[in-house]
Design a protein around this motif. Structure first.
Motif, PDB file in Angstrom:
ATOM      1  N   SER A  32       0.820  -1.204   0.000  1.00 58.72           N
ATOM      2  CA  SER A  32       0.000   0.000   0.000  1.00 58.72           C
ATOM      3  C   SER A  32       0.859   1.261   0.000  1.00 58.72           C
ATOM      4  O   SER A  32       0.587   2.210  -0.752  1.00 58.72           O
ATOM      5  N   GLY A  33       1.905   1.291   0.833  1.00 54.76           N
ATOM      6  CA  GLY A  33       2.788   2.450   0.876  1.00 54.76           C
ATOM      7  C   GLY A  33       3.517   2.671  -0.432  1.00 54.76           C
ATOM      8  O   GLY A  33       3.683   3.819  -0.882  1.00 54.76           O
ATOM      9  N   THR A  34       3.946   1.595  -1.077  1.00 51.14           N
ATOM     10  CA  THR A  34       4.653   1.711  -2.352  1.00 51.14           C
ATOM     11  C   THR A  34       3.711   2.207  -3.441  1.00 51.14           C
ATOM     12  O   THR A  34       4.088   3.046  -4.279  1.00 51.14           O
ATOM     13  N   LEU A  35       2.481   1.712  -3.451  1.00 50.87           N
ATOM     14  CA  LEU A  35       1.502   2.190  -4.433  1.00 50.87           C
ATOM     15  C   LEU A  35       1.218   3.674  -4.234  1.00 50.87           C
ATOM     16  O   LEU A  35       1.002   4.415  -5.206  1.00 50.87           O
ATOM     17  N   HIS A  36       1.204   4.127  -2.969  1.00 54.70           N
ATOM     18  CA  HIS A  36       0.958   5.543  -2.682  1.00 54.70           C
ATOM     19  C   HIS A  36       2.110   6.412  -3.179  1.00 54.70           C
ATOM     20  O   HIS A  36       1.892   7.421  -3.880  1.00 54.70           O
ATOM     21  N   THR A  37       3.324   6.036  -2.830  1.00 56.64           N
ATOM     22  CA  THR A  37       4.483   6.868  -3.166  1.00 56.64           C
ATOM     23  C   THR A  37       4.762   6.884  -4.666  1.00 56.64           C
ATOM     24  O   THR A  37       5.037   7.943  -5.245  1.00 56.64           O
ATOM     25  N   PHE A  38       4.681   5.723  -5.299  1.00 60.79           N
ATOM     26  CA  PHE A  38       5.064   5.621  -6.712  1.00 60.79           C
ATOM     27  C   PHE A  38       3.846   5.565  -7.636  1.00 60.79           C
ATOM     28  O   PHE A  38       3.947   5.047  -8.759  1.00 60.79           O
ATOM     29  N   ARG A  39       2.738   6.121  -7.177  1.00 57.57           N
ATOM     30  CA  ARG A  39       1.523   6.156  -7.996  1.00 57.57           C
ATOM     31  C   ARG A  39       1.741   6.761  -9.378  1.00 57.57           C
ATOM     32  O   ARG A  39       1.161   6.285 -10.368  1.00 57.57           O
ATOM     33  N   PRO A  40       2.561   7.836  -9.542  1.00 61.88           N
ATOM     34  CA  PRO A  40       2.758   8.392 -10.889  1.00 61.88           C
ATOM     35  C   PRO A  40       3.319   7.404 -11.902  1.00 61.88           C
ATOM     36  O   PRO A  40       3.163   7.615 -13.117  1.00 61.88           O
ATOM     37  N   LEU A  41       3.962   6.339 -11.437  1.00 63.06           N
ATOM     38  CA  LEU A  41       4.563   5.370 -12.358  1.00 63.06           C
ATOM     39  C   LEU A  41       3.628   4.205 -12.668  1.00 63.06           C
ATOM     40  O   LEU A  41       3.939   3.379 -13.528  1.00 63.06           O
ATOM     41  N   LEU A  42       2.508   4.114 -11.968  1.00 66.92           N
ATOM     42  CA  LEU A  42       1.630   2.964 -12.057  1.00 66.92           C
ATOM     43  C   LEU A  42       0.310   3.332 -12.729  1.00 66.92           C
ATOM     44  O   LEU A  42       0.019   4.518 -12.945  1.00 66.92           O
ATOM     45  N   ASP A  43      -0.473   2.312 -13.046  1.00 64.91           N
ATOM     46  CA  ASP A  43      -1.838   2.548 -13.510  1.00 64.91           C
ATOM     47  C   ASP A  43      -2.606   3.139 -12.330  1.00 64.91           C
ATOM     48  O   ASP A  43      -2.842   2.465 -11.326  1.00 64.91           O
ATOM     49  N   PRO A  44      -3.010   4.414 -12.396  1.00 62.60           N
ATOM     50  CA  PRO A  44      -3.573   5.077 -11.207  1.00 62.60           C
ATOM     51  C   PRO A  44      -4.875   4.455 -10.711  1.00 62.60           C
ATOM     52  O   PRO A  44      -5.097   4.355  -9.508  1.00 62.60           O
ATOM     53  N   THR A  45      -5.749   4.025 -11.614  1.00 62.51           N
ATOM     54  CA  THR A  45      -7.015   3.418 -11.194  1.00 62.51           C
ATOM     55  C   THR A  45      -6.770   2.132 -10.433  1.00 62.51           C
ATOM     56  O   THR A  45      -7.347   1.896  -9.361  1.00 62.51           O
ATOM     57  N   TRP A  46      -5.906   1.299 -10.967  1.00 61.77           N
ATOM     58  CA  TRP A  46      -5.565   0.030 -10.303  1.00 61.77           C
ATOM     59  C   TRP A  46      -4.904   0.294  -8.954  1.00 61.77           C
ATOM     60  O   TRP A  46      -5.245  -0.335  -7.949  1.00 61.77           O
ATOM     61  N   ALA A  47      -3.940   1.229  -8.915  1.00 65.75           N
ATOM     62  CA  ALA A  47      -3.198   1.503  -7.685  1.00 65.75           C
ATOM     63  C   ALA A  47      -4.115   2.041  -6.589  1.00 65.75           C
ATOM     64  O   ALA A  47      -4.034   1.614  -5.429  1.00 65.75           O
ATOM     65  N   ASP A  48      -5.004   2.967  -6.947  1.00 64.70           N
ATOM     66  CA  ASP A  48      -5.907   3.552  -5.942  1.00 64.70           C
ATOM     67  C   ASP A  48      -6.868   2.514  -5.383  1.00 64.70           C
ATOM     68  O   ASP A  48      -7.124   2.474  -4.161  1.00 64.70           O
ATOM     69  N   GLN A  49      -7.417   1.681  -6.245  1.00 66.11           N
ATOM     70  CA  GLN A  49      -8.374   0.676  -5.790  1.00 66.11           C
ATOM     71  C   GLN A  49      -7.705  -0.354  -4.884  1.00 66.11           C
ATOM     72  O   GLN A  49      -8.227  -0.685  -3.809  1.00 66.11           O
ATOM     73  N   LEU A  50      -6.538  -0.849  -5.287  1.00 64.46           N
ATOM     74  CA  LEU A  50      -5.855  -1.861  -4.481  1.00 64.46           C
ATOM     75  C   LEU A  50      -5.378  -1.260  -3.159  1.00 64.46           C
ATOM     76  O   LEU A  50      -5.456  -1.915  -2.108  1.00 64.46           O
ATOM     77  N   ARG A  51      -4.927  -0.019  -3.187  1.00 68.61           N
ATOM     78  CA  ARG A  51      -4.450   0.614  -1.958  1.00 68.61           C
ATOM     79  C   ARG A  51      -5.594   0.787  -0.952  1.00 68.61           C
ATOM     80  O   ARG A  51      -5.417   0.585   0.258  1.00 68.61           O
ATOM     81  N   THR A  52      -6.778   1.120  -1.437  1.00 68.21           N
ATOM     82  CA  THR A  52      -7.938   1.240  -0.551  1.00 68.21           C
ATOM     83  C   THR A  52      -8.264  -0.098   0.101  1.00 68.21           C
ATOM     84  O   THR A  52      -8.539  -0.165   1.310  1.00 68.21           O
ATOM     85  N   GLU A  53      -8.232  -1.173  -0.676  1.00 67.79           N
ATOM     86  CA  GLU A  53      -8.545  -2.495  -0.139  1.00 67.79           C
ATOM     87  C   GLU A  53      -7.481  -2.970   0.847  1.00 67.79           C
ATOM     88  O   GLU A  53      -7.795  -3.601   1.863  1.00 67.79           O
ATOM     89  N   LEU A  54      -6.231  -2.669   0.566  1.00 62.87           N
ATOM     90  CA  LEU A  54      -5.157  -3.077   1.471  1.00 62.87           C
ATOM     91  C   LEU A  54      -5.222  -2.296   2.784  1.00 62.87           C
ATOM     92  O   LEU A  54      -4.919  -2.841   3.849  1.00 62.87           O
ATOM     93  N   ALA A  55      -5.619  -1.023   2.724  1.00 68.82           N
ATOM     94  CA  ALA A  55      -5.770  -0.237   3.949  1.00 68.82           C
ATOM     95  C   ALA A  55      -6.883  -0.821   4.812  1.00 68.82           C
ATOM     96  O   ALA A  55      -6.753  -0.920   6.047  1.00 68.82           O
TER      97      ALA A  55
END
Length: 405
Positions: free
Chosen positions: A59-82
């Motif tokens: 979750s922390g990695t998806l938050h910090t490096f969100r600009p490099l990732l698919d933002p929709t996928w990263a936001d959804q997975l980060r919410t579920e992991l939190a």
């Protein structure tokens, strides 16, 4: 705090993907441990710890490096992991808090002062207006105070008071430890000090057992509810969807357009943003005051606790910075001073939440005065632990920012 060396021909995604693959594999390992644990309590706890740790890092990695990732996928997975890590953390938090508070009550009622630190009881106002003796800070069970000083000075007699000379319950001045004045404030009255302290110790021992029983009932109930919530979460369709997503993450990372950019050009930017946010948060903390171990900044029932939030936020930002450093320096040696600073903030969080639990218990209707007194002493002790953790953090933080020789 240094930047990693990236080859000119390696992309940002190629640097980031192995770290996310490894953390997803950790999560799947925790899931396997959970399935294999059955009725094994220790195995279940180990599985939950592994799941929490992997979920937080991903979750922390998806938050910090969100600009490099698919933002929709990263936001959804980060919410579920939190959601998942928060749900799984509740039972562990209740268990640790109960052990911490019961051990602290035993230490205080036995007059051991905790871990060899001196005890300097004074009269202070405990939760719910109950007068209580503030014990000196010491190590509670499983909690190291790092660089906290070996002798602690009693906290204020009122919430706005200062260490050393404090008003007692009758309004007279109580001398600091070693003062020539006794409890009555008159010269030659030193014989009254042991008697007063003996009375306080007796009052504490009378209420400690009932206070411990009250805390056990309240926190055991909270732990049972948290355990049920965790079991329900781990059996839900929502959790299985998260597990499926992480199984895919173990082999493939959905990258955005910037993920294909050269790592040397793009990867350090998000990590530097996380580091800058951390530095800004630390700069806003009263580190100069925290550098003095007897400042009583964290001890007040109201004032100290309203100041906990910036420290908790700093703890979360430090965690994000550590995870970003892990991702960019896979296989490198961890920064011991940074880890020590993180541990100090963990202790700060644990002590602050334990103090809140003691204050909540003290507000239970119709409890005996001796029980409320013991809970007031316990609350003061945990606020001393908050102060000690702040002192340890500022010491460790200065080491992390010291110039490299």
């Amino acid at each position: 705090m240094h930047n990693p060396d990236h080859s000119a021909d390696i992309t940002a995604g190629e640097v980031l993907a192995p770290y996310l693959h490894a953390r997803a594999a950790d999560f799947l390992r925790g899931l396997r441990l959970h399935h294999e644990s059955g009725s094994d309590t220790a195995g279940a706890e180990e599985a939950a710890r592994t799941l929490r740790g992997a979920a937080r890092r991903i979750s922390g990695t998806l938050h910090t490096f969100r600009p490099l990732l698919d933002p929709t996928w990263a936001d959804q997975l980060r919410t579920e992991l939190a959601w998942l890590s928060g749900t799984l953390a509740l039972e562990h938090a209740c268990t640790s808090r109960l052990v911490r508070l019961v051990d602290a009550l035993s230490r205080l009622s036995n007059g051991t002062g905790g871990g060899g630190h001196g005890t300097a009881p004074t009269t202070r106002t405990g939760p719910g207006g109950t007068a209580s003796g503030a014990a000196g800070t010491g190590n509670s069970a499983g909690t190291a105070t790092g660089d906290a000083p070996g002798t602690r000075v009693g906290a204020s007699g009122t919430e706005s008071g200062t260490p050393g000379t404090q008003p007692d319950a009758s309004g007279s001045q109580v001398g600091a430890p070693g003062s020539q004045n006794g409890a009555s404030g008159s010269p030659g009255g030193r014989s009254a000090v042991p008697a007063a302290r003996g009375s306080e110790a007796h009052g504490l021992s009378v209420g400690a057992a009932r206070a411990g029983a009250l805390l056990d009932r309240q926190l055991t109930l909270a732990r049972t509810r948290a355990h049920s919530a965790a079991l329900q979460a781990l059996g839900s369709a929502r959790f299985h969807a998260v597990a499926d997503a992480l199984a895919l993450l173990a082999s493939e990372v959905p990258l955005g357009p910037l993920g294909a950019a050269p790592a040397v050009e793009i990867l350090d930017g998000p990590a530097e943003v996380a580091e800058r946010r951390l530095f800004d948060a630390v700069a806003a903390l009263p580190l100069t005051r925290a550098a003095h171990p007897y400042n009583a900044e964290a001890l007040g029932l109201g004032a100290g606790e309203t100041q906990d939030a910036p420290w908790h936020q700093t703890r979360l930002l430090l965690r994000l910075h550590r995870y970003a450093t892990e991702a960019l320096h896979t296989g490198g040696e961890p920064d011991s001073a940074l880890y020590e600073a993180a541990r100090a903030l963990d202790r700060h969080r644990d002590a602050a939440e334990a103090a809140t639990a003691a204050a909540t218990a003290a507000r239970t209707p119709r409890i005996a005065p001796a029980t409320a007194y013991a809970l007031g002493v316990l609350h003061a002790d945990q606020r001393h632990e908050v102060e000690a953790a702040r002192f340890a953090f500022q010491h460790a933080w200065r080491r992390t920012t010291a110039p490299v020789p």
